[in-house]
Design a protein around this motif. Structure first.
Motif, PDB file in Angstrom:
ATOM      1  N   TYR A 144      -5.417   4.583   4.934  1.00 25.55           N
ATOM      2  CA  TYR A 144      -5.378   4.573   3.469  1.00 25.55           C
ATOM      3  C   TYR A 144      -5.072   5.990   2.999  1.00 25.55           C
ATOM      4  O   TYR A 144      -5.901   6.883   3.146  1.00 25.55           O
ATOM      5  N   ALA A 192       3.230   1.743   6.680  1.00 32.57           N
ATOM      6  CA  ALA A 192       2.656   0.704   5.813  1.00 32.57           C
ATOM      7  C   ALA A 192       3.478  -0.578   5.879  1.00 32.57           C
ATOM      8  O   ALA A 192       2.924  -1.680   5.926  1.00 32.57           O
ATOM      9  N   GLY A 244       0.808  -1.220   0.000  1.00 37.06           N
ATOM     10  CA  GLY A 244       0.000   0.000   0.000  1.00 37.06           C
ATOM     11  C   GLY A 244       0.836   1.264   0.000  1.00 37.06           C
ATOM     12  O   GLY A 244       0.319   2.355   0.242  1.00 37.06           O
ATOM     13  N   VAL A 245       2.148   1.121  -0.286  1.00 33.72           N
ATOM     14  CA  VAL A 245       2.998   2.313  -0.334  1.00 33.72           C
ATOM     15  C   VAL A 245       2.726   3.056  -1.633  1.00 33.72           C
ATOM     16  O   VAL A 245       2.606   2.434  -2.689  1.00 33.72           O
ATOM     17  N   PRO A 262      -4.972  -3.158  -0.854  1.00 26.46           N
ATOM     18  CA  PRO A 262      -4.797  -1.699  -0.952  1.00 26.46           C
ATOM     19  C   PRO A 262      -6.014  -0.982  -1.533  1.00 26.46           C
ATOM     20  O   PRO A 262      -5.865   0.118  -2.051  1.00 26.46           O
ATOM     21  N   LEU A 316      -3.380   1.728  10.064  1.00 27.61           N
ATOM     22  CA  LEU A 316      -2.880   1.515   8.702  1.00 27.61           C
ATOM     23  C   LEU A 316      -3.750   2.375   7.795  1.00 27.61           C
ATOM     24  O   LEU A 316      -4.600   1.882   7.063  1.00 27.61           O
ATOM     25  N   GLN A 330      -1.377  -0.980  -7.187  1.00 29.15           N
ATOM     26  CA  GLN A 330      -1.244  -1.583  -5.858  1.00 29.15           C
ATOM     27  C   GLN A 330      -2.053  -2.878  -5.772  1.00 29.15           C
ATOM     28  O   GLN A 330      -1.566  -3.904  -5.288  1.00 29.15           O
TER      29      GLN A 330
END
Lengths: 1004, 213
Positions: A845, A72, A58-59, A920, A843, A856
């Motif tokens: 978004y 992440a 999810g980077v 993601p 975490l 992703q």
């Protein structure tokens, strides 16, 4: 009053030059850099897909920041490890370790070959060939006898070189001196030069410069070929690939790192060599060389540009300009001067080298504890403290010996700190791939820390210069720098662990902190206003990081115990013995005046008394706090939470305030040693306050008006007391008291400077007036009243008090540090760390563009997510198959045989969220999470119902499991849609539609 | 032989350059004799290469004041070696020269020392001019340059008179008028290089190969 004459010459060896440490620092830098740089190349050559794992985690590749990617990845450590172990495996460990070994071996070989090449046939001839009569040999033997060199170096001649020069090479144990033809030809016309050159080269041998210099040369050349060249080729290949794809390469920190490394090594080596040249000159002079031997031909007049660039060009040369060398022959001041540029370069080393080492370690161990970081920063901390500390001590010793102005040290220290800040930018610590961190102002912290470090070192040097009784200052230097080294270790640990994270945008959520506090201090009472506590998400995490720095208490203790010991020793009485050793020629022989008086030191009671009084005040404040808290004491079950937190926060506060007052009072009475005086007094006060707090907390419940946590009287040692964070209070009280002492000393110094300026103006207005005002520029370190009334000698009672304080402080701090490090161990629990990360930081978004989200999801699915979807589908199919064929009531044994295996398989779905990344895409993740929750609940319920023969429970459990299967199908369908929208191939499994893919989210 | 080609050994008949140099230096700059004695340990090619090379850059652990001595030895040696080489290239068949060199390398025999043959009056005058130019390039004052040139010419004049039948291979304009450069054009190291006249020859100056064939 003696007539003014030329100043007495100072023996430049009054303290070591610190050259060996400087060379070793360079070697260490190169060795650590090579493993890290080659790891980059090796990983690149392996064509791993680390970028893919980052995307799957999810980077956002367009996010140049630091904190979001860290959260992440660290919040999904397990999944990330699994992904990289499949798609971007690290090379075998021996390949990483092998490069420094290869570099060392190759450098050693080159080191051995260099003298052979320099002394090869066709380049030089033996001295006997050019001196058949033996005339030169006898002259050289005569000079060597003066120097006491043993064994005698081998002498060769380079007859084809016209320069009036010589050079020494080989190694210190087997040196070779090569005389140029020009030197031989001018031997008779310029005998002073001949002797000066020979003695200069012999001085290099005697000063042990040869091995270190050529070892550095060899290592550097090998580094250029074996490491830097492949690294640059690889980087060039990467850039070319980016350009070939039609993209613009990002500003590449890796290339900058390589460039700065070259610059740093070159400049630092040139600077060290320049100082060695001056050392050799001064040594040659001591052996009887004539200063006329250093006469230089007049330099051609340069243009304005050349003149302007002169100081810059000087930095690149291995030899100082001749004017400086000639000046050093009469006054060795250059050997005692602190230059800021080398300190700036040096400052990058303790930040860059641990990062290099951590990069090499990270692919193999992600569970390293703080202790491993402490071990990693230890060597650079020792080296940097050694180099900077020796330089500052030499500057102070010179000022004391010549009666000149003692440097404050903070300016030099600030440059060292600026180097650390620059090193952090260079590393990309806390920065991501952007050039500046999210909070650039945090980079001022290393500058301030460096300034305080330099100030402390300098003041220590001044104190010990006035109190040390030995013939050499080296033992005092060693003790002081040991404490300084401890400070550097703690500082680097904190900075690399937390400082860079703060710079990079470290943010913690209020609800996460509330949960953390409730975990620390369990309470039956509701959290109430805890979430609105000021500083909950800013100050409290900071204090927590101080608590987690293992050596912080020991560091702070060392920083005040070392000067306190110096103070307790008291003034040396008359000229200290090291003074006489620093002046090789007696005053009568040298014809100059005697040395200046040794620095005066304020009496011990000037700093101890404020500390003790502050301590009494702190004890009273602690008791007052207990009494105050007692008035609002809640019931026994509700003494955790906000109540206990308030206690833990107020206790350091009520101790630090009297400590700061004591520090200010002592700073004002300590003459020039304001920082040390303030530090000692503040810490003595804090120590007494902490002892009182420890007693009261341990015996809490025994004195009714002071009861805070307990109602019954019992001895509960403070370090095992429930609801009392002993480490938090101890570490933060000591650290805050030290910080308060620095601020108090700063305030006192500013006030003194302002007074001095006013006094100077008054004197200027009345030039005929008295001139006894101390402007603080001399070496006097005591106040006038002190010197009038007290000779500064410490009494027996004073020494006893000091000994007691030191034993208590060092003993307590050592035991705490040892216990804390023992508890931390060498490895940490990765699961717990990951859970902690998620709890604290979540975490979130981050908003990303649609193509990025599609990329992703694609990475998530193709790098491993599809396996988990397939597994869920197979569980669902298994359960459906198990449900078929049922045609009426069945026995529980039959039901057990039919459903238990299918239910048990679904239980594995509970690990999916730990084993692989969160999807993601928020909508898909909702389905995915619902699937996991229902699967977990259903599989447990199924097993329990089968055990309990609970038909209703079994029915509910099976409904849950069927719903889980539908959620998996829904997730698959949504992923397929996202992939197709991004022009990718769809999912491997054909997406189901209609009711078969309808996922009811949990809570719906 | 019939075509007038001369063998290298015959071409070199004369006095070794190194002996002439030592003799000149002993008379002119005796303080440089240790250098000459040291240089005599090398073969001619090495001496020329080293003397033509740049002065050593500042090395770590050198003295580093940067003064360069004005030495007579490089001036004399490089000019005389250039003269010797020009005489060889003017008289020797290149193929024979190459074959002799290859055979020598094969047998690992040292190269024969360069020799200065007896020179005519005109050739001596040209040598003088070359020495003056070389000394001037090395920043010798004109008086000292003249002193060096006279000493060299005087020493060469003491050699036996040249055989009138000997080839008139003059020192030539391409003798090392630029001692600071690499091995001079026309030397064995660069046999194909065209002459680069730093000092245009006079109308009477013979061409490089005028007497060879």
């Amino acid at each position: 009053m003696p007539p003014p004459g030329p100043p007495r010459r100072i023996d430049e060896r009054v303290l070591g030059a610190g050259t060996s440490v400087r060379f070793v620092t360079l070697l260490f830098l190169l060795l650590t850099a090579c493993g890290s740089m080659m790891l980059t190349v090796l990983r690149g050559l392996a064509h791993g897909d680390q970028e893919g794992c980052n995307l799957a985690a999810g980077v956002d590749p367009d996010d140049g920041g630091y904190w979001a990617p860290i959260v992440a990845v660290s919040g999904q450590t397990f999944a990330y490890r699994l992904c990289t172990s499949i798609w971007a495996p690290a090379p075998p460990w021996w390949q990483v370790v092998g490069w420094p070994v290869l570099l060392t071996v190759a450098a050693a070989l080159l080191f051995l070959l260099l003298p052979l090449r320099k002394a090869r046939r066709g380049r030089v001839v033996p001295l006997e060939s050019a001196d058949p009569e033996g005339e030169l040999r006898s002259l050289i033997d005569e000079l060597a006898a003066v120097t006491g060199l043993a064994p005698m170096p081998r002498i060769v001649v380079d007859p084809a070189t016209a320069s009036v020069n010589a050079v020494v090479f080989g190694r210190t144990g087997r040196p070779v001196v090569c005389l140029d033809g020009g030197l031989l030809a001018t031997r008779r016309t310029d005998p002073e030069r001949f002797r000066a050159v020979l003695l200069h080269e012999f001085a290099h041998i005697a000063n042990r410069d040869v091995t270190l210099t050529y070892l550095t040369v060899a290592l550097w050349r090998v580094f250029l070929v074996l490491i830097l060249l492949p690294y640059l080729l690889w980087e060039g290949h990467v850039v070319q690939g980016v350009l070939a794809d039609g993209a613009v390469p990002r500003p590449d920190r890796a290339m900058l790192l390589a460039a700065v490394l070259v610059l740093l090594v070159h400049l630092a080596r040139a600077d060290t060599l320049r100082s060695r040249e001056v050392w050799a000159d001064v040594t040659a002079l001591r052996w009887g060389a004539d200063p006329r031997g250093w006469a230089a031909p007049a330099a051609p007049p340069g243009g304005p540009l050349r003149r302007a660039l002169g100081p810059f060009l000087e930095l690149w040369r291995t030899h100082p300009r001749s004017g400086l060398r000639q000046g050093a022959l009469t006054d060795p001041a250059p050997l005692f001067r602190v230059s800021v540029l080398p300190l700036l370069l040096l400052g990058t080393v303790p930040v860059v080298t641990p990062t290099h080492l951590l990069r090499q370690l990270a692919p193999y161990r992600v569970d390293s504890s703080t202790n491993v970081l402490v071990a990693i920063v230890l060597v650079p901390a020792v080296l940097v403290t050694g180099v900077a500390g020796v330089a500052l001590w030499r500057a102070v010793a010179y000022a004391v010996l010549t009666g000149g102005r003692v440097p404050s040290g903070w300016w030099a220290g600030a440059w060292l700190g600026a180097g650390m800040a620059a090193g952090s930018i260079l590393n990309g610590d806390g920065v991501g791939w952007a050039w500046l961190p999210q909070r650039p102002a945090v980079l001022l912290v290393p500058v301030l820390a460096g300034a305080a470090f330099g100030w402390w070192i300098t003041q220590c040097a001044l104190l010990w210069a006035g109190t040390w009784r030995g013939r050499t200052l080296r033992p005092a230097l060693l003790v002081s720098l040991s404490a300084g080294c401890l400070a550097m270790v703690s500082w680097l640990t904190w900075w690399l662990l937390m400082g860079v994270a703060y710079a990079g945008g470290f943010t913690v959520r209020a609800d996460a902190m509330v949960r953390t506090v409730q975990r620390w201090f369990p309470s039956a009472a509701p959290s109430g206003d805890l979430g609105r506590l000021p500083g909950l998400t800013t100050v409290l995490p900071l204090l927590e990081t101080v608590t987690g720095t293992p050596l912080i208490a020991l560091t702070v203790t060392a920083l005040w115990v070392v000067p306190l010991l110096g103070w307790a020793a008291g003034p040396a009485g008359g000229a200290p013995r090291w003074f006489s050793a620093a002046f090789p020629a007696p005053a009568e022989e040298s014809g100059g005046p005697g040395g200046p008086p040794p620095p005066r030191v304020a009496p011990l009671r000037a700093v101890l008394l404020p500390g003790l009084l502050g301590g009494v005040l702190a004890c009273l404040a602690v008791a007052g706090l207990q009494a105050c808290l007692h008035t609002g004491q809640p019931g026994p079950d509700a003494r955790g939470g906000l109540y206990a937190l308030r206690y833990a926060l107020l206790l350091p506060a009520v101790v630090v305030v009297p400590a700061a007052l004591a520090g200010a009072a002592a700073g004002a009475r300590a003459g020039r040693l304001r920082l040390l005086g303030s530090l000692v007094a503040a810490q003595v006060a804090a120590l007494l306050g902490l002892v009182a707090a420890a007693v009261l907390v341990s015996a809490d419940g025994c004195v009714a008006p002071l009861n805070v946590l307990s109602d019954d009287c019992a001895w509960r040692p403070v370090w095992r007391r429930p609801l009392f964070p002993y480490l938090f209070v101890l570490n933060n009280t000591l650290t805050l008291a030290a910080a308060a002492a620095v601020l108090a000393a700063l305030a006192v110094s500013t006030a003194a400077a302002a007074r001095a300026v006013r006094a100077t103006r008054r004197v200027r207005r009345r030039p005929a007036g008295g001139s006894g005002t101390d402007t603080g520029t001399g070496t006097g370190t005591g106040t006038s009243s002190d010197s009038d009334s007290d000779d500064g000698r410490t009494g027996r009672r004073g020494r006893l008090a000091v000994a007691l304080l030191c034993v208590v402080a060092v003993g307590g701090a050592s035991a705490t540090a040892g216990h804390q490090m023992y508890q931390a161990g060498l490895v940490t629990d990765v699961t717990a760390n990951q859970r902690d990360y998620v709890q604290r930081f979540g975490l979130p978004y981050a908003p990303v563009s649609e193509p990025t989200r599609q990329n992703q999801v694609h990475a998530w699915y193709h790098l491993g997510g599809y396996r988990f979807i397939e597994l869920a589908a197979s569980y669902s199919d298994g359960l459906t198959a198990a449900g078929k064929g049922s045609s009426g009531p069945e026995s529980w044994d039959a039901l057990d045989g039919r459903f238990r295996a299918a239910c048990t398989r679904w239980r594995d779905a509970g690990t999916f969220e730990l084993a692989w990344f969160r999807v993601p895409d928020q909508i898909v993740q909702a389905d995915w999470h619902a699937m996991i929750v229902r699967a977990d609940r259903g599989s447990r319920g199924c097993a329990q119902a089968l055990d309990a023969h609970d038909s209703a429970g079994l029915l509910n459990a099976l409904r849950d499991l069927l719903a889980a299967g539908r959620c998996a199908a829904s997730a698959n369908a949504r992923i397929d849609a996202v992939l197709r929208a991004g022009h990718y191939r769809g999912t491997y499994r054909t997406p189901a539609g209609g009711a078969g893919a309808a996922c009811e989210h949990v809570g719906q | 032989m019939a075509s007038g080609t001369v063998l290298p050994e015959e071409a070199r008949a004369g006095e070794p350059v190194r002996d002439v140099v030592r003799s000149v230096i002993a008379a002119l700059a005796p303080e440089e004799l240790p250098l000459v004695d040291g240089l005599r340990r090398f073969d001619d090619a090495t001496v020329v290469r080293r003397l033509n090379g740049r002065s050593r850059r500042r090395e770590p652990l050198g003295f580093g004041i940067g003064e360069v001595a004005a030495l007579v030895t490089p001036v004399v040696w490089l000019v005389l070696d250039g003269v010797a080489q020009r005489m060889v290239s003017a008289t020797v068949d290149r193929a024979a020269q190459g074959a002799a060199g290859a055979l020598r390398r094969l047998l690992r025999r040292p190269a024969p020392a360069a020799q200065v043959p007896p020179l005519t009056r005109e050739q001596l005058a040209e040598v003088r001019a070359l020495v003056l130019a070389a000394a001037g390039q090395r920043d010798f004052p004109p008086e000292r340059a003249a002193e060096i040139a006279d000493a060299v010419v005087g020493r060469l004049a003491l050699s036996p008179a040249p055989d009138p039948s000997a080839p008139r291979g003059a020192p030539g304009p391409s003798a090392p008028a630029d001692p600071a450069g690499p091995v001079g054009p026309g030397s064995p190291a660069d046999p194909q290089a065209a002459p680069a006249p730093a000092d245009p020859p006079g109308p009477d100056a013979p061409g490089p190969n005028s007497g060879a064939n």
